[in-house]
Design an enzyme around this catalytic site. Structure first.
Site, PDB file in Angstrom:
ATOM      1  CE  LYS A   1      -1.795   3.171   2.070  1.00 25.01           C
ATOM      2  NZ  LYS A   1      -1.735   4.555   1.539  1.00 25.01           N
TER       3      LYS A   1
ATOM      4  CB  SER B   1       3.966  10.580  10.507  1.00 24.55           C
ATOM      5  OG  SER B   1       2.754   9.878  10.515  1.00 24.55           O
TER       6      SER B   1
ATOM      7  N   GLY C   1       2.746   5.523  12.760  1.00 28.70           N
ATOM      8  CA  GLY C   1       3.521   4.311  13.056  1.00 28.70           C
ATOM      9  C   GLY C   1       3.165   3.718  14.417  1.00 28.70           C
TER      10      GLY C   1
ATOM     11  CD  GLU D   1      13.350   2.298  10.300  1.00 25.70           C
ATOM     12  OE1 GLU D   1      13.699   3.392  10.785  1.00 25.70           O
ATOM     13  OE2 GLU D   1      13.827   1.219  10.679  1.00 25.70           O
TER      14      GLU D   1
ATOM     15  CB  CYS E   1      12.975  10.283   7.651  1.00 28.92           C
ATOM     16  SG  CYS E   1      14.071   9.262   6.668  1.00 28.92           S
TER      17      CYS E   1
ATOM     18  CD  GLU F   1       9.396  14.286  10.725  1.00 30.20           C
ATOM     19  OE1 GLU F   1       8.266  13.775  10.873  1.00 30.20           O
ATOM     20  OE2 GLU F   1      10.356  13.689  10.204  1.00 30.20           O
TER      21      GLU F   1
HETATM   22  P1  NAP Z   1       2.273   9.218   6.933  1.00 30.40           P
HETATM   23  O1  NAP Z   1       1.212  10.225   6.802  1.00 30.40           O
HETATM   24  O2  NAP Z   1       2.489   8.600   8.256  1.00 30.40           O
HETATM   25  O3  NAP Z   1       1.945   8.093   5.821  1.00 30.40           O
HETATM   26  C1  NAP Z   1       2.793   6.995   5.582  1.00 30.40           C
HETATM   27  C2  NAP Z   1       1.973   5.861   4.961  1.00 30.40           C
HETATM   28  O4  NAP Z   1       1.006   5.425   5.914  1.00 30.40           O
HETATM   29  C3  NAP Z   1       1.171   6.297   3.734  1.00 30.40           C
HETATM   30  O5  NAP Z   1       1.068   5.213   2.845  1.00 30.40           O
HETATM   31  C4  NAP Z   1      -0.173   6.622   4.336  1.00 30.40           C
HETATM   32  O6  NAP Z   1      -1.220   6.583   3.397  1.00 30.40           O
HETATM   33  C5  NAP Z   1      -0.305   5.514   5.369  1.00 30.40           C
HETATM   34  N1  NAP Z   1      -1.220   5.787   6.463  1.00 30.40           N
HETATM   35  C6  NAP Z   1      -1.658   6.991   6.923  1.00 30.40           C
HETATM   36  N2  NAP Z   1      -2.516   6.808   7.959  1.00 30.40           N
HETATM   37  C7  NAP Z   1      -2.614   5.462   8.142  1.00 30.40           C
HETATM   38  C8  NAP Z   1      -3.343   4.647   9.062  1.00 30.40           C
HETATM   39  N3  NAP Z   1      -4.138   5.172   9.994  1.00 30.40           N
HETATM   40  N4  NAP Z   1      -3.198   3.299   8.983  1.00 30.40           N
HETATM   41  C9  NAP Z   1      -2.377   2.742   8.052  1.00 30.40           C
HETATM   42  N5  NAP Z   1      -1.690   3.468   7.147  1.00 30.40           N
HETATM   43  C10 NAP Z   1      -1.788   4.814   7.201  1.00 30.40           C
HETATM   44  O7  NAP Z   1       3.684   9.797   6.464  1.00 30.40           O
HETATM   45  P2  NAP Z   1       4.023  10.598   5.140  1.00 30.40           P
HETATM   46  O8  NAP Z   1       3.496  11.979   5.258  1.00 30.40           O
HETATM   47  O9  NAP Z   1       3.664   9.785   3.953  1.00 30.40           O
HETATM   48  O10 NAP Z   1       5.624  10.630   5.206  1.00 30.40           O
HETATM   49  C11 NAP Z   1       6.338  11.556   5.961  1.00 30.40           C
HETATM   50  C12 NAP Z   1       6.777  10.954   7.288  1.00 30.40           C
HETATM   51  O11 NAP Z   1       7.519   9.770   7.033  1.00 30.40           O
HETATM   52  C13 NAP Z   1       7.717  11.868   8.072  1.00 30.40           C
HETATM   53  O12 NAP Z   1       7.388  11.811   9.433  1.00 30.40           O
HETATM   54  C14 NAP Z   1       9.090  11.243   7.826  1.00 30.40           C
HETATM   55  O13 NAP Z   1      10.039  11.525   8.830  1.00 30.40           O
HETATM   56  C15 NAP Z   1       8.738   9.806   7.795  1.00 30.40           C
HETATM   57  N6  NAP Z   1       9.754   9.026   7.097  1.00 30.40           N
HETATM   58  C16 NAP Z   1      10.544   8.212   7.838  1.00 30.40           C
HETATM   59  C17 NAP Z   1      11.557   7.493   7.225  1.00 30.40           C
HETATM   60  C18 NAP Z   1      12.455   6.591   8.015  1.00 30.40           C
HETATM   61  O14 NAP Z   1      13.080   5.719   7.426  1.00 30.40           O
HETATM   62  N7  NAP Z   1      12.559   6.757   9.332  1.00 30.40           N
HETATM   63  C19 NAP Z   1      11.754   7.600   5.845  1.00 30.40           C
HETATM   64  C20 NAP Z   1      10.910   8.443   5.121  1.00 30.40           C
HETATM   65  C21 NAP Z   1       9.908   9.147   5.760  1.00 30.40           C
HETATM   66  P3  NAP Z   1      -1.673   7.970   2.680  1.00 30.40           P
HETATM   67  O15 NAP Z   1      -0.518   8.449   1.892  1.00 30.40           O
HETATM   68  O16 NAP Z   1      -2.782   7.539   1.837  1.00 30.40           O
HETATM   69  O17 NAP Z   1      -2.065   8.908   3.791  1.00 30.40           O
END
Ligand code: NAP
Length: 496
Positions: A175, A229, A233, A250, A284, A385
């Site tokens: 997904k 996020s 997570g 992550e 990130c 963040e």
């Molecule tokens: P996000 O909003 O947490 O979304 C990540 C993924 O989770 C997307 O596919 C999202 O779908 C899905 N998602 C959202 N809500 C969910 C739920 N309730 N249940 C299951 N899945 C759900 O993060 P983002 O905005 O895409 O990415 C930015 C974040 O990722 C930042 O915090 C960044 O630091 C972090 N990040 C961490 C790393 C690492 O390796 N530590 C690497 C890259 C990014 P949708 O897109 O459809 O909302």
């Protein structure tokens, strides 16, 4: 040209059960619809999970070197289509083309690396305490894995998960972020073309709240690997724990660069600009804090502000662009709100601070590279963040003070120190509480042959990528086999 992106289930590209769609938009030019995308219902998720379950035994019994050969082929196709995928990536999420090509390169590296693991998935043979008995342990797949990925590395991060999951014999329901479905679809198509059998990899598009949440809670899924996020997570980790599923998350970061009084300031400047404003601060690993020794603070701040002021905003497809847009309207509003918070908290806005709506930026989500000085460790802009082109500069008295500031957040993904003093670098390496520490280099630059992950609220479960402790630990379990060829009952710990 607008693409149509469907789900990929059981080896077929297919519309969602309801026929509903949503759009993926170019953040640099919101008048461009990059793709019309199938919006999955629960039925689609169920179908994808069933397809993955159906293919599991066949894939698990496919020799690992053969699985690796398919990944190798995928690496070759990715190499051939690198530019095409890179341009799509820039159109779909905005990063400048050179970075987009780096994103694809990371997937290529991962494909080749994990292809090699097909011939290296080794275990151990250990002597038994009893005669005529042998003992061994080996890696086995965990089953059907759900992969949930963010938009900021829409090819590399899926590859970080897909390649190890597949080479170790798992089948997958993937997904991707609903902001980057076209990139995900192209990656899946490349793996299909490389020879992945039907059902082994299934793609479902849809929102996180609906599709992602249902996938994480699905009893047909044995493990979830998530990147995104911290808030999402931790919710996924809870859902998985309640169901006894393996999970790895992550998550976010509040990464910092320390610049000591003896640092090569020109080198540190390059690292700070790259770490702070590369990918518009949406990594990130972005360097959202600079912790600068008081002896060089003012000088470095002037250099940094001047360099940020020279950065050119625009479409990532234009060669002259340094900084692309942020991903969407909600993110732009969030970043601008944080800039307001910084001012309210009493930090000094040194440069930037506004949305940019001129010079080719009229139709996108652009924010000027922004620097705050006079930031103190407890301020929200130093703790939370922001995920945009905003850097907070903090003043440190000495190395201990700097390390205390860096460690004083809830996150622990990456840190860096610029110093010419080997003793200071050794202390920093030991004391910085982050999964990754860089010395005389920015907070960006991880390589796939080492594990990747953070401490505290940046990471939970297993690290990603390669090397000892990398993602094979997420995607395999250890199976232990004792073989007794004595022909009699031998009792461990008792027959001595
Ligand atoms: P996000 O909003 O947490 O979304 C990540 C993924 O989770 C997307 O596919 C999202 O779908 C899905 N998602 C959202 N809500 C969910 C739920 N309730 N249940 C299951 N899945 C759900 O993060 P983002 O905005 O895409 O990415 C930015 C974040 O990722 C930042 O915090 C960044 O630091 C972090 N990040 C961490 C790393 C690492 O390796 N530590 C690497 C890259 C990014 P949708 O897109 O459809 O909302």
């Amino acid at each position: 040209m607008k693409k149509t992106v469907q789900n990929f289930i059981g080896g077929e590209w297919t519309a969602s059960a309801t026929g509903e769609t949503f759009e993926s938009i170019n953040p640099a030019d919101t008048s461009e619809v990059v793709a019309a995308v199938s919006k999955s219902s629960r039925t689609d998720v169920d179908n994808a999970v069933n397809a993955a379950r159906g293919a599991y035994r066949m894939w698990r019994l496919t020799p690992a070197p053969k699985r690796g050969e398919i990944l190798y082929k995928a690496g070759e196709i990715l190499t051939k289509r690198k530019r095409e995928l890179g341009e799509l990536l820039t159109r779909e999420m905005g990063k400048v083309l050179a970075e987009a090509l780096g994103d694809v390169q990371e997937a290529i590296d991962m494909a080749y690396y994990m292809a090699g693991e097909g011939r290296r998935l080794s275990g151990e043979t250990i002597p038994s305490e009893l005669p005529d008995k042998d003992c061994k342990s080996g890696r086995v797949p965990i089953g059907v894995c759900g992969l949930i990925t963010p938009w900021n590395f829409p090819v590399a991060i899926p590859a970080w998960k897909l390649m190890p999951a597949l080479v170790s014999g798992n089948t997958v329901v993937f997904k991707p972020s609903s902001h980057t479905p076209a990139c995900a679809a192209m990656l899946v198509e490349i793996l299909r073309e490389a020879g992945l059998p039907a059902g082994v990899l299934n793609l479902i598009n849809g929102s996180g709240e609906e599709t992602g949440d249902y996938l994480a809670s699905h009893y047909g899924i044995d493990g979830i690997s998530f990147t995104g996020s911290t808030a999402v997570g931790l919710g996924i980790a809870k859902t998985c724990a309640e169901r006894g599923k393996r999970v790895s998350c992550e998550m976010g970061g509040k990464n910092a660069i320390i610049i000591m009084e003896d640092a090569d300031l020109s080198l540190a400047l390059e690292g700070a600009v790259w770490g702070g404003f590369g990918t518009s601060g949406q990594r990130c690993t972005s360097s959202s804090r600079l912790v600068v020794h008081r002896a060089v603070h003012d000088k470095f701040l002037d250099m940094f502000a001047a360099a940020a002021g020279r950065l050119r905003l625009g479409s990532g497809l234009k060669p002259e662009t340094d900084v692309g847009p942020v991903i969407n309207k909600a993110q732009m509003e969030k970043v601008l709100k944080y800039i307001g918070t910084g001012k309210e908290e009493g930090a000094k806005l040194v440069t930037g601070g506004n949305a940019c709506r001129e010079g080719g930026c009229e139709k996108g989500y652009f924010i000027e590279p922004t620097i705050f000085s006079g930031v103190t460790p407890e301020m929200r802009i130093a703790q939370e963040e922001i995920f945009g082109p905003v850097v907070s500069v903090l003043r440190a008295e000495d190395l201990d003070d700097a390390i205390g500031i860096v460690n004083g957040t809830a996150y622990g993904l990456v840190s860096s120190i610029y110093t010419r003093d080997v003793n200071k670098s050794a202390v920093a390496e030991r004391e910085l509480d982050t999964g990754i520490v860089y010395i005389n280099s920015s907070t960006i630059g991880a390589e796939i042959q080492l594990p990747f992950g953070g401490t505290k609220r940046s990471g939970f479960g297993h690290e990603e990528a390669g090397g000892r402790g990398g993602s094979l630990d997420m995607f395999t379990k250890w199976k232990v086999v004792y073989r007794d060829f004595s022909g009699r009952l031998q009792k461990a710990q008792i027959d001595r």
